[in-house]
Design an enzyme around this catalytic site. Sequence first.
Site, PDB file in Angstrom:
ATOM      1  N   LEU A  57       0.834  -1.216   0.000  1.00  0.00           N
ATOM      2  CA  LEU A  57       0.000   0.000   0.000  1.00  0.00           C
ATOM      3  C   LEU A  57       0.859   1.251   0.000  1.00  0.00           C
ATOM      4  O   LEU A  57       0.442   2.310  -0.462  1.00  0.00           O
ATOM      5  CB  LEU A  57      -0.891   0.024   1.244  1.00  0.00           C
ATOM      6  N   GLY A  58       2.061   1.129   0.523  1.00  0.00           N
ATOM      7  CA  GLY A  58       2.925   2.300   0.592  1.00  0.00           C
ATOM      8  C   GLY A  58       4.285   1.898   1.106  1.00  0.00           C
ATOM      9  O   GLY A  58       4.503   0.757   1.528  1.00  0.00           O
ATOM     10  N   LYS A  59       5.173   2.851   1.073  1.00  0.00           N
ATOM     11  CA  LYS A  59       6.536   2.569   1.481  1.00  0.00           C
ATOM     12  C   LYS A  59       6.926   3.579   2.548  1.00  0.00           C
ATOM     13  O   LYS A  59       6.663   4.771   2.406  1.00  0.00           O
ATOM     14  CB  LYS A  59       7.431   2.728   0.251  1.00  0.00           C
TER      15      LYS A  59
ATOM     16  N   GLU B 271       8.018  -1.771   3.871  1.00  0.00           N
ATOM     17  CA  GLU B 271       6.765  -1.569   3.159  1.00  0.00           C
ATOM     18  C   GLU B 271       5.558  -1.789   4.064  1.00  0.00           C
ATOM     19  O   GLU B 271       5.641  -2.480   5.071  1.00  0.00           O
ATOM     20  CB  GLU B 271       6.690  -2.565   1.989  1.00  0.00           C
ATOM     21  N   VAL B 272       4.443  -1.209   3.646  1.00  0.00           N
ATOM     22  CA  VAL B 272       3.174  -1.464   4.318  1.00  0.00           C
ATOM     23  C   VAL B 272       2.311  -2.267   3.348  1.00  0.00           C
ATOM     24  O   VAL B 272       2.109  -1.851   2.208  1.00  0.00           O
ATOM     25  CB  VAL B 272       2.479  -0.149   4.701  1.00  0.00           C
TER      26      VAL B 272
ATOM     27  N   ASP C 276       4.273  15.269  13.706  1.00  0.00           N
ATOM     28  CA  ASP C 276       4.454  15.006  12.285  1.00  0.00           C
ATOM     29  C   ASP C 276       3.151  15.078  11.490  1.00  0.00           C
ATOM     30  O   ASP C 276       2.951  14.323  10.543  1.00  0.00           O
ATOM     31  CB  ASP C 276       5.134  13.645  12.086  1.00  0.00           C
TER      32      ASP C 276
HETATM   33  P1  ADP Z   1       6.989   5.835   7.851  1.00  0.00           P
HETATM   34  O1  ADP Z   1       6.856   6.011   9.310  1.00  0.00           O
HETATM   35  O2  ADP Z   1       8.187   5.014   7.528  1.00  0.00           O
HETATM   36  O3  ADP Z   1       6.878   7.110   7.084  1.00  0.00           O
HETATM   37  P2  ADP Z   1       4.216   5.274   7.338  1.00  0.00           P
HETATM   38  O4  ADP Z   1       3.550   4.854   8.599  1.00  0.00           O
HETATM   39  O5  ADP Z   1       4.004   6.687   6.935  1.00  0.00           O
HETATM   40  O6  ADP Z   1       5.758   4.914   7.403  1.00  0.00           O
HETATM   41  O7  ADP Z   1       3.747   4.299   6.175  1.00  0.00           O
HETATM   42  C1  ADP Z   1       4.249   4.403   4.870  1.00  0.00           C
HETATM   43  C2  ADP Z   1       3.132   4.472   3.842  1.00  0.00           C
HETATM   44  O8  ADP Z   1       2.327   3.285   3.915  1.00  0.00           O
HETATM   45  C3  ADP Z   1       2.151   5.607   4.052  1.00  0.00           C
HETATM   46  O9  ADP Z   1       2.565   6.786   3.416  1.00  0.00           O
HETATM   47  C4  ADP Z   1       0.853   5.060   3.447  1.00  0.00           C
HETATM   48  O10 ADP Z   1       0.878   5.205   2.034  1.00  0.00           O
HETATM   49  C5  ADP Z   1       0.949   3.577   3.743  1.00  0.00           C
HETATM   50  N1  ADP Z   1       0.216   3.258   4.970  1.00  0.00           N
HETATM   51  C6  ADP Z   1       0.685   3.395   6.229  1.00  0.00           C
HETATM   52  N2  ADP Z   1      -0.219   3.011   7.148  1.00  0.00           N
HETATM   53  C7  ADP Z   1      -1.316   2.606   6.453  1.00  0.00           C
HETATM   54  C8  ADP Z   1      -2.608   2.087   6.836  1.00  0.00           C
HETATM   55  N3  ADP Z   1      -2.932   1.919   8.127  1.00  0.00           N
HETATM   56  N4  ADP Z   1      -3.485   1.783   5.852  1.00  0.00           N
HETATM   57  C9  ADP Z   1      -3.146   1.968   4.565  1.00  0.00           C
HETATM   58  N5  ADP Z   1      -1.961   2.450   4.144  1.00  0.00           N
HETATM   59  C10 ADP Z   1      -1.036   2.762   5.062  1.00  0.00           C
END
Ligand code: ADP
Length: 546
Positions: free
Chosen positions: A196-198, A203-204, A317
Site C-alpha cells: 500500500l505504501g513505502k 513496506e506497508v 508530524d
Molecule cells: P513511515 O513512518 O516510515 O513514514 P508510514 O507509517 O508513513 O511509514 O507508512 C508508509 C506508507 O504506507 C504511508 O505513506 C501510506 O501510504 C501507507 N500506509 C501506512 N499506514 C497505512 C494504513 N494503516 N493503511 C493503509 N496504508 C497505510
Amino acid sequence: MDMGGLQNIVANSAYVSARGSVDGAAASTMRDKKFRAKLNLPHIKKSEHMKTTVDCGFDSMCVKQPIGKRLFQQYLESDATYKNACELWKDMEDYNITQEKYRVQKAQKIVNKFYESKSKIFCSFLEENAVTRVKEDHKNIRGDLFKESEQQLLKHLEAKAMSGFKNSMYFLRYIQFKCLEAQPIDEDWFMDFRVLGKGGFGEVHACQMKATGKMYANKKLDKKRLKKHKGYEGAIVEKRILAKVHSRFIVSLAYAFQTKTNLCLVMTIMNGGDLRFHIYNVDEKNPGFDETRACFYTAQIIMGMEHLHQHRIIYRDLKPENVLLDDAGHVRLSDLGLAVELPPGKDKTKGYAGTPGFMAPELIEHKEYDYTVDYFTLGVTLYEMIQAKGPFRTRGEKVENTEVQRRILNDAVVFTDKFSKDGKAICEGLMEKDPVKRLGFKNNECAALKAQPFFKELNWGHLEAGMLPAPFVPNPKAVYAKDIDEVGAFSSIKGVVIDAKDNELYDDFSSGNVPIPWQEEMIETGVFGELNLWAPGGKLPDDLDP
Ligand code: ADP
Ligand code: MG
Ligand code: MG
C-alpha cells in the site's frame, strides 16, 4: 501490456476482491479453517491460572474492553437485581447514536421508564440532581444529556454488581477469552496482499487475518535497516503509543510481532489513500479541496489530536501525507514514529523533529515546547488542503531548509481568494508565530478552536460519534496507492549484525495482541458469538463447569 502492468492488475484485483468480501456476512467465508480452529476457548481448568493475574479493574474489564463489557452486561441481564440498570445503560448508549430528529422522543422514553419515581423500574441509584437535570433538559438535544447519569450508573454497578460478576460463570468466560487473547501470534496468521505504501524502514502491505477474515495494514520494519539508521526508538514509541490510544480518529494497532527479518505493526487498514494523494493526484488540473471538504478533514484531525494531547502525546508530524482515508471517506492520523509522550510532572519537551515546511517557530528555534507545535502543523496542513501549495514552500521548489525555516520565522503567510474570511482567520490563528497566542489545546480540550466560525456548520457531537457522512467517499473498486512497480524496492543492508541486545528489544516490541482492537475484531467478525455458547439453561457447557 508489459509484465509489470499485468502484475499490478493481478495484485490490485486480489486486494480489491478480498477487501470487498469482508463486508457483512461474507467475512466468514473468507476464513481459513485451520486458523479459525486455533481460536477456540481453552478448557476452564486450563485458563484458571489466569484468575489472579487477569486485568480485572472495573473500568478496564467491564467498560473499556468490548468482550469484558458484553459478558458483564450478560451477567447483569441474568440477574433480576441488575436487569433494569443494564437496560438503562444500553438505552443511554443508544441515545448517543440516535439521529437528531428522533432524540427527543428517545430521551422521553428513557425518562418515563427510568427517571419517574412512580415507574415500575425507576432507577433509585440515580442521584436527585442528575434526575432533575435530565428531566428538565431532555427536550434539548445534547450529546452529554446522560453523561452524569451514566457515571452514577457505573459507580453503582461497580459497588454492587462487580463482586457478583466475578463469582459468576461470565467471569470465567472472560478469563477464557483473555487466555485466547494471550495466545502468541506470528506472520503465519496473516495473508499478505499488495503493497500500500513505502515507509522509511519497510513496506506497508494490505493483509488479512486468516482466522477471522478481517483486513488490516501490516507495517513492516526491517530489523537491519532499523539498526543501521537508528530507528529503534521510533519503532518502540510508535508501538507503545498506538497500543495505548483508542480513537476513531487515529489508526489502531491490533497486533505487534516479529519475523526473522522484520518488526510488524498490524493496524486499521485505510483503503482510501492519504490526503496528499487526494490534494494533488486525484484531479490534477484542479488540485486542492473546497473549504467544506477541508473543514470536515480538519475537524476529524482536531478530534484525533485532542485525544493524543489528552494522553500527553505530542504528534509532531502532522501533514497531509500522514492523514489517511478509510472506505467511508473518514480520516485518521497515522505514522506516530516521531511522537513524544510527556512524562508525569513534565509539561514541556525539547528536540528537533518534524517535516521541513511544517515545523513551528518555537521548535525551529530549539526552545522548549508542548502541544502548541501540533496546531502550527495543523494550520500548514489546512492551508495546503485549500491552496494546494504549502504556505512556506511551493511544491517542487528547490529550496534549502534554512530558507524555509527563515520564512517560517519571519514571513507573513499570503492568502489568495481561495480562502473565505473564516478560512483565512483560522489559518492565521493556527499559524500564529507566538505559541502563547496560537489557537490550540487549553484546559485539556480544544474548545476555542472548535468554536471558530470556520466550523459554524459542523455538528461536533455527530462528528465524534462517527455519524457525519463524509464529503467524498472513495470508490470501493479503486486502489488509492501507487502501482506496485512504482513503489520502489529497498536496497539490501550489508554489514549489520544482530546481537543479543537487539533481540531483547525485539521481544519488547513484540507484545502480541492488543486487547481492545482484538476483542473488537472477534465481535465484529462474529467469532465472539460463535464461541460464547452456553449449555441449555444458560450454564457453561458441561465440560467447562468448574
Ligand atoms: P513511515 O513512518 O516510515 O513514514 P508510514 O507509517 O508513513 O511509514 O507508512 C508508509 C506508507 O504506507 C504511508 O505513506 C501510506 O501510504 C501507507 N500506509 C501506512 N499506514 C497505512 C494504513 N494503516 N493503511 C493503509 N496504508 C497505510
Ligand atoms: Mg510516513
Ligand atoms: Mg514514521
